[in-house]
Design an enzyme around this catalytic site. Structure first.
Site, PDB file in Angstrom:
ATOM      1  N   HIS A   1     -50.764  42.454  70.703  1.00 46.51           N
ATOM      2  CA  HIS A   1     -52.228  42.349  70.653  1.00 46.51           C
ATOM      3  C   HIS A   1     -52.805  43.747  70.502  1.00 46.51           C
ATOM      4  CE1 HIS A   1     -56.324  41.221  71.479  1.00 46.51           C
ATOM      5  NE2 HIS A   1     -55.953  39.947  71.433  1.00 46.51           N
TER       6      HIS A   1
ATOM      7  N   ARG B   1     -54.181  40.170  63.348  1.00 48.41           N
ATOM      8  CA  ARG B   1     -53.770  40.982  64.502  1.00 48.41           C
ATOM      9  C   ARG B   1     -52.768  42.068  64.173  1.00 48.41           C
ATOM     10  NH1 ARG B   1     -53.278  36.678  69.403  1.00 48.41           N
ATOM     11  NH2 ARG B   1     -55.515  36.644  69.729  1.00 48.41           N
TER      12      ARG B   1
ATOM     13  N   HIS C   1     -47.718  40.483  73.281  1.00 51.49           N
ATOM     14  CA  HIS C   1     -48.658  39.427  73.640  1.00 51.49           C
ATOM     15  C   HIS C   1     -48.084  38.021  73.483  1.00 51.49           C
ATOM     16  CE1 HIS C   1     -52.556  37.686  74.340  1.00 51.49           C
ATOM     17  NE2 HIS C   1     -52.633  37.157  73.140  1.00 51.49           N
TER      18      HIS C   1
ATOM     19  N   ARG D   1     -49.342  34.685  64.378  1.00 49.83           N
ATOM     20  CA  ARG D   1     -50.173  33.622  64.949  1.00 49.83           C
ATOM     21  C   ARG D   1     -51.661  33.915  64.770  1.00 49.83           C
ATOM     22  NH1 ARG D   1     -52.501  32.578  70.485  1.00 49.83           N
ATOM     23  NH2 ARG D   1     -52.113  34.766  70.897  1.00 49.83           N
TER      24      ARG D   1
ATOM     25  N   GLU E   1     -63.457  34.209  66.052  1.00 50.21           N
ATOM     26  CA  GLU E   1     -62.413  35.210  66.289  1.00 50.21           C
ATOM     27  C   GLU E   1     -61.798  35.659  64.975  1.00 50.21           C
ATOM     28  OE1 GLU E   1     -59.625  33.986  69.264  1.00 50.21           O
ATOM     29  OE2 GLU E   1     -61.088  34.180  70.858  1.00 50.21           O
TER      30      GLU E   1
HETATM   31  C1  LIG Z   1     -53.831  37.582  78.477  1.00 48.51           C
HETATM   32  C2  LIG Z   1     -53.589  36.447  77.526  1.00 48.51           C
HETATM   33  C3  LIG Z   1     -54.647  35.902  76.825  1.00 48.51           C
HETATM   34  C4  LIG Z   1     -54.434  34.846  75.944  1.00 48.51           C
HETATM   35  N1  LIG Z   1     -55.513  34.274  75.330  1.00 48.51           N
HETATM   36  C5  LIG Z   1     -55.310  33.159  74.584  1.00 48.51           C
HETATM   37  C6  LIG Z   1     -56.417  32.442  74.061  1.00 48.51           C
HETATM   38  O1  LIG Z   1     -57.570  32.788  74.279  1.00 48.51           O
HETATM   39  N2  LIG Z   1     -56.161  31.335  73.324  1.00 48.51           N
HETATM   40  C7  LIG Z   1     -54.886  30.894  73.062  1.00 48.51           C
HETATM   41  O2  LIG Z   1     -54.707  29.880  72.386  1.00 48.51           O
HETATM   42  N3  LIG Z   1     -53.821  31.558  73.575  1.00 48.51           N
HETATM   43  C8  LIG Z   1     -54.014  32.657  74.324  1.00 48.51           C
HETATM   44  N4  LIG Z   1     -52.931  33.309  74.851  1.00 48.51           N
HETATM   45  C9  LIG Z   1     -51.586  32.749  74.646  1.00 48.51           C
HETATM   46  C10 LIG Z   1     -51.429  31.517  75.514  1.00 48.51           C
HETATM   47  O3  LIG Z   1     -52.109  31.719  76.738  1.00 48.51           O
HETATM   48  C11 LIG Z   1     -49.971  31.213  75.804  1.00 48.51           C
HETATM   49  O4  LIG Z   1     -49.220  31.280  74.637  1.00 48.51           O
HETATM   50  C12 LIG Z   1     -49.854  29.818  76.365  1.00 48.51           C
HETATM   51  O5  LIG Z   1     -50.683  29.677  77.506  1.00 48.51           O
HETATM   52  C13 LIG Z   1     -48.431  29.523  76.739  1.00 48.51           C
HETATM   53  O6  LIG Z   1     -48.409  28.319  77.445  1.00 48.51           O
HETATM   54  P1  LIG Z   1     -47.030  27.759  77.954  1.00 48.51           P
HETATM   55  O7  LIG Z   1     -47.339  26.502  78.682  1.00 48.51           O
HETATM   56  O8  LIG Z   1     -46.069  27.706  76.848  1.00 48.51           O
HETATM   57  O9  LIG Z   1     -46.487  28.890  78.950  1.00 48.51           O
HETATM   58  P2  LIG Z   1     -47.135  29.536  80.292  1.00 48.51           P
HETATM   59  O10 LIG Z   1     -48.546  29.185  80.461  1.00 48.51           O
HETATM   60  O11 LIG Z   1     -46.768  30.976  80.278  1.00 48.51           O
HETATM   61  O12 LIG Z   1     -46.313  28.806  81.428  1.00 48.51           O
HETATM   62  C14 LIG Z   1     -44.931  29.041  81.590  1.00 48.51           C
HETATM   63  C15 LIG Z   1     -44.497  28.326  82.842  1.00 48.51           C
HETATM   64  O13 LIG Z   1     -43.073  28.321  82.898  1.00 48.51           O
HETATM   65  C16 LIG Z   1     -42.674  28.719  84.199  1.00 48.51           C
HETATM   66  N5  LIG Z   1     -41.291  29.210  84.093  1.00 48.51           N
HETATM   67  C17 LIG Z   1     -40.808  30.209  83.323  1.00 48.51           C
HETATM   68  N6  LIG Z   1     -39.470  30.305  83.487  1.00 48.51           N
HETATM   69  C18 LIG Z   1     -39.117  29.353  84.369  1.00 48.51           C
HETATM   70  C19 LIG Z   1     -37.887  28.956  84.955  1.00 48.51           C
HETATM   71  N7  LIG Z   1     -36.721  29.557  84.678  1.00 48.51           N
HETATM   72  N8  LIG Z   1     -37.898  27.930  85.846  1.00 48.51           N
HETATM   73  C20 LIG Z   1     -39.063  27.312  86.193  1.00 48.51           C
HETATM   74  N9  LIG Z   1     -40.253  27.656  85.671  1.00 48.51           N
HETATM   75  C21 LIG Z   1     -40.272  28.655  84.766  1.00 48.51           C
HETATM   76  C22 LIG Z   1     -43.717  29.716  84.616  1.00 48.51           C
HETATM   77  O14 LIG Z   1     -43.699  29.924  85.996  1.00 48.51           O
HETATM   78  C23 LIG Z   1     -44.958  28.980  84.128  1.00 48.51           C
HETATM   79  O15 LIG Z   1     -45.310  27.961  85.030  1.00 48.51           O
HETATM   80  C24 LIG Z   1     -53.127  34.351  75.746  1.00 48.51           C
HETATM   81  C25 LIG Z   1     -52.054  34.906  76.442  1.00 48.51           C
HETATM   82  C26 LIG Z   1     -52.277  35.940  77.337  1.00 48.51           C
HETATM   83  C27 LIG Z   1     -51.114  36.489  78.093  1.00 48.51           C
END
Ligand SMILES: Cc1cc2nc3c(=O)[nH]c(=O)nc-3n(C[C@H](O)[C@H](O)[C@H](O)COP(=O)(O)OP(=O)(O)OC[C@H]3O[C@@H](n4cnc5c(N)ncnc54)[C@H](O)[C@@H]3O)c2cc1C
Length: 496
Positions: free
Chosen positions: A228, A273, A327, A362, A114
């Site tokens: 993104h 990016r 993103h 990032r 990437e």
């Molecule tokens: C389309 C897309 C593609 C991506 N591709 C990549 C990739 O290939 N590789 C990579 O490393 N990263 C990638 N990213 C970034 C990465 O996916 C995210 O940064 C990462 O998954 C975030 O994980 P997280 O556990 O912090 O949050 P999330 O996976 O967003 O989870 C957040 C959680 O918190 C919960 N929540 C939020 N507010 C509350 C509240 N008040 N009370 C209770 N629950 C709540 C939500 O319901 C959810 O369960 C991508 C992101 C997107 C959007």
């Protein structure tokens, strides 16, 4: 909604929250996970496409790539922590515990390439890695551990007293009650809902950052919002076209059919990016459109899930119209190498946290990894504190009808100002105007929160608080670096 106590309360069930819950459970703690999601695809983790970076044989080079992508601003210690623990964490949790079947070739893992990575080092499953990680992770934590997962349950407010956090007020089905916890771990993901076009799920309102900031925790690097460069640009929505597609050799063309990235950066389509995103924006403005041309790669064969999604959404192939979209937030709740925030008994992990790994920008495919590594570290650190009950904050009676309409209108205004003034390019004047609009908007929202309680109203409050934090941080930083890019001329229209 019942009042309860637990050793560890995790708010959010993406990769970071699940990793924290898994590790706290392994340490013998009682763990409750509250997620406002009803389905797995309401977390960004599910949406991740390209994959998860690993160190392979050269942690030094991986660290250099992360630092270079961040324009030299990433925190040395945080980066070292990430690259040192990456492979063990992936092997332990994703490969051995969850049995994720990453794509292989005849010689072992099929490492993807990437942008801004010096070598192929991305483990992936097709270009739909997120769901192949997230669903087994949710299932494993639900079925194979003692962790209790509360779905469709939102944290509205932290329970705190004198610099210490005692849990959170949780809401489900219009009722709320405190869950007291010895340790509270925020893992609430990103802030896509603050912008009209984002790759994130719709309810990414930055709740964890807002709750932490309201409770008095430090936040940092909030101006570094990553856009993104290649999100599908359709009339009826947007979704990500992974960086991995450019990694395979797809090229960007402007409205005149010309490939333009070589004119902007020596790495062309694989430049960092922020460089690609600004180039796409400039070419769209100058020539009417930008397309990602996949005609010279085996798009269907290499990215079958993504190709299917394009077909399902009527996306024209092989020239996919693209535009930048919000993103990822590099900043967030300021935490140390164990995810500890500045308040006692509060941790933050994943996208809502600012570990310092990303600095001002990032590197692709490092956020799943950051969520996994910091989730495990925080889960271990947070296990072992006894819960204690104190007087919880009092939330007022619910009036569901009005706040929902109110929220729709205010969100519209908020997204407009964030898009126009706090987007890819910013001006000092625009940031000043944005803050004025957002302060007024937050005042209006606060007035409602004093008399009413509903999830959508609290989400709006989170969005207003986090928008202000982003705009304020951007206004205070007069240096263009990474995702924060200032232009001289006030070319953007006035908002409000
Ligand atoms: C389309 C897309 C593609 C991506 N591709 C990549 C990739 O290939 N590789 C990579 O490393 N990263 C990638 N990213 C970034 C990465 O996916 C995210 O940064 C990462 O998954 C975030 O994980 P997280 O556990 O912090 O949050 P999330 O996976 O967003 O989870 C957040 C959680 O918190 C919960 N929540 C939020 N507010 C509350 C509240 N008040 N009370 C209770 N629950 C709540 C939500 O319901 C959810 O369960 C991508 C992101 C997107 C959007």
């Amino acid at each position: 909604m019942k009042r309860q106590t637990t050793d560890v309360l995790v708010v959010g069930a993406g990769i970071a929250g699940l990793a924290a819950a898994l590790e706290a459970d392994r340490q013998g703690a009682d763990v409750v996970v509250a997620t406002k999601a009803e389905r797995p695809d309401e977390a960004s983790t599910w949406w991740a496409q390209g994959g998860i970076a690993v160190t392979r044989d050269d942690p030094e080079q991986f660290a250099r790539d992360i630092r270079d992508a961040s324009a030299g601003t990433a925190d040395e210690h945080a980066v070292e922590t990430l690259v040192t623990e990456a492979d063990d964490a992936v092997q332990d949790v994703l490969v051995e515990t969850l049995d994720v079947e990453f794509d292989t070739n005849g010689e072992g893992f099929d490492y993807g390439q990437e942008a801004a990575h010096d070598e192929p080092r991305i483990l992936h499953v097709d270009a739909a890695t997120g769901k192949h990680v997230h669903v087994p992770f949710l299932n494993y934590v639900a079925d194979e551990t003692d962790v209790e997962i509360l779905e469709d349950t939102a944290a509205l407010e932290l329970v705190r007293h004198e610099g210490r956090v005692y849990g959170a007020v949780l809401e489900s089905d219009g009722e709320w009650a405190p869950t007291f916890a010895g340790s509270t771990i925020l893992a609430t993901g990103g802030i896509g809902a603050l912008y009209p076009r984002s790759t994130n799920p719709a309810d990414a309102t930055g709740d964890g950052i807002a709750m932490a900031a309201l409770a008095g925790a430090d936040v940092a690097d909030m101006e570094y919002v990553q856009f993104h460069p290649t999100a599908y640009h359709g009339d009826d929505g947007t979704f990500l076209i992974s960086e991995a597609v450019r990694g395979e050799g797809a090229v960007l063309r402007n409205g005149a059919g010309e490939r333009f990235m070589p004119d902007y950066h020596e790495d062309a389509e694989l430049a960092p990016r922020d460089v690609v995103a600004r180039a796409v924006k400039t070419e769209r403005e100058g020539t009417g459109e930008v397309v990602l041309d996949v005609s010279d790669i085996d798009f269907e064969g290499t990215f079958p899930d993504l190709a299917e999604k394009c077909r399902d959404n009527g996306v024209p192939l092989p020239e996919i119209p693209v535009a930048p979209a919000e993103h990822f937030l590099c900043g967030g709740v300021d935490v140390d190498d164990r995810g500890r925030a500045s308040l006692d008994r509060l941790w933050a992990v994943g996208e809502c946290a600012r570990t310092g790994v990303h600095g001002a920008n990032r590197l692709a495919s490092t956020s799943l990894l950051e969520g996994l590594v910091w989730g495990l570290r925080a889960g271990e650190d947070a296990a072992g504190n006894d819960s204690e009950e104190i007087e919880p904050p009092e939330l007022l009676d619910r009036d569901p009808a009005l706040p929902d309409n109110f929220a729709r209108e205010k969100f519209h205004r908020l997204r407009r100002v964030m898009d126009e003034q706090v987007g890819i390019e910013r001006t000092p004047d625009g940031l000043g105007r944005a803050q004025a609009v957002l302060r007024r908007l937050k005042g209006e929202v606060d007035a409602y929160v004093r008399t009413r309680t509903s999830r959508s109203l609290y989400e709006l409050r989170s969005a207003a608080i986090v928008s202000l934090l982003v705009a304020r941080a951007a206004a205070e930083n007069d240096e263009s670096v990474g995702c924060h890019y200032l232009v001289d001329e006030a070319e953007t229209p006035a908002a409000d």
